[in-house]
Design a protein around this motif. Structure first.
Motif, short mmCIF file in Angstrom:
data_model
loop_
_atom_site.label_atom_id
_atom_site.label_comp_id
_atom_site.label_asym_id
_atom_site.label_seq_id
_atom_site.Cartn_x
_atom_site.Cartn_y
_atom_site.Cartn_z
N VAL A 1 1.00 -1.11 0.03
CA VAL A 1 -0.01 0.05 -0.11
C VAL A 1 0.90 1.47 0.14
N SER A 2 0.49 1.90 -0.86
CA SER A 2 1.20 3.38 -0.83
C SER A 2 0.33 4.52 -1.40
N THR A 3 0.43 5.95 -0.92
CA THR A 3 -0.42 6.91 -1.41
C THR A 3 0.55 7.55 -2.41
N GLY A 4 -0.51 8.13 -3.55
CA GLY A 4 0.13 8.57 -4.79
C GLY A 4 0.07 10.11 -4.71
N SER A 5 -0.34 10.80 -5.76
CA SER A 5 -0.25 12.35 -5.81
C SER A 5 -1.53 12.73 -5.27
N TYR A 6 -1.11 13.97 -4.76
CA TYR A 6 -2.37 14.73 -4.15
C TYR A 6 -2.25 15.99 -4.83
N GLN A 7 -3.68 16.43 -5.13
CA GLN A 7 -3.77 17.71 -6.10
C GLN A 7 -5.03 18.45 -5.73
N LEU B 1 -4.41 6.23 -4.27
CA LEU B 1 -4.09 5.13 -3.25
C LEU B 1 -3.46 4.05 -4.12
N VAL B 2 -2.37 3.68 -4.15
CA VAL B 2 -1.68 2.49 -5.06
C VAL B 2 -1.48 1.05 -4.32
N LEU B 3 -2.31 0.25 -4.86
CA LEU B 3 -2.17 -0.99 -4.15
C LEU B 3 -1.59 -2.18 -5.32
N GLU B 4 -0.71 -3.06 -4.63
CA GLU B 4 -0.16 -4.02 -5.53
C GLU B 4 -0.05 -5.52 -4.60
N SER B 5 -0.24 -6.65 -5.40
CA SER B 5 -0.43 -7.68 -4.45
C SER B 5 -0.18 -9.09 -5.79
#
Length: 230
Positions: free
Chosen positions: A84-90, A109-113
């Motif tokens: 889990v990681s947060t991406g760009s905020y605009q 919100l970036v998810l990978e699995s």
């Protein structure tokens, strides 16, 4: 006359060795390439969701976006197999007739699995407040490297076989490799998915319907070969 002859002899003495020692000249060279490819099932799922809002008060907008993202992060952290990681905020103003009438904002919100089933369920659950922005699939680094190593071995064998075929056809007594280059690539076809709209009463079994598909991994060996022709 004697001075002119002496100068000519001196010039030849310098020029002839320069041609005789020129090892950069190559004859009977040709270029060729060989390729090997394999279709591999994608084993890693990537999902990007975002929270979006428009409000007249910029401070309230920020509070809403931050609150929805914290809500999403709290849920996502319950899935240890999902990165889990947060991406760009605009944020940007909404202007009408040169007057700022409201503010819009969003955060990713970036998810990978590798566990596509769990990530599909998590994505569906998060759609209660967030929306799916993009979804893609890829081959993990470990799996890709294993396949590439196998294809490199096969591509090099094919490269050598082609060199031997050409040499035999041209009646060469042998050959040598001048230079060899190995390149790899992976092509991922477009992925289609169907995102179910979530609701507060969503069942635990509900999930985003996905199909990971395959990626084509390719290895290309190219280079120059010099024939030894009598």
């Amino acid at each position: 006359m004697m001075r002119g002859l002496a100068a000519l002899v001196c010039l030849l003495a310098v020029a002839v060795p320069a041609h005789a020692d020129d090892d950069d000249v190559r004859y009977n060279q040709f270029r060729l390439s060989a390729q090997q490819s394999e279709s591999v099932s994608n084993d890693t799922m990537h999902v990007t969701l975002n929270t979006y809002a428009e409000m007249q008060d910029a401070a309230k907008l920020a509070t809403r976006i931050n609150g929805e993202m914290e809500w999403a992060l709290d849920i996502a952290r319950q899935y240890p197999d999902v990165k889990v990681s947060t991406g760009s905020y605009q944020t940007w103003p909404v202007t009408r007739k040169e007057v700022t009438s409201a503010w819009r904002g969003q955060q990713d919100l970036v998810l990978e699995s590798k566990d596509t089933e769990k990530l599909g369920k998590l994505s569906a659950r998060l759609q209660e407040k967030l929306k799916i922005k993009s979804m893609s699939f890829s081959v993990s680094d470990e799996k890709r490297m294993s396949v590439e190593n196998r294809l490199i071995d096969a591509a090099l064998d094919a490269f050598k076989q082609r060199a031997e075929i050409i040499g035999k056809n041209l009646k060469a007594s042998g050959y040598r490799f001048v230079d060899v280059n190995v390149g790899t690539s992976a092509q991922r076809p477009p992925v289609m998915y169907q995102a179910r709209m979530a609701s507060v009463s969503m069942e635990a079994s509900d999930s985003v319907a996905v199909e990971g598909g395959e990626s084509d991994i390719q290895v290309t060996v190219s280079g120059s070969v010099e024939l030894q022709i009598p």
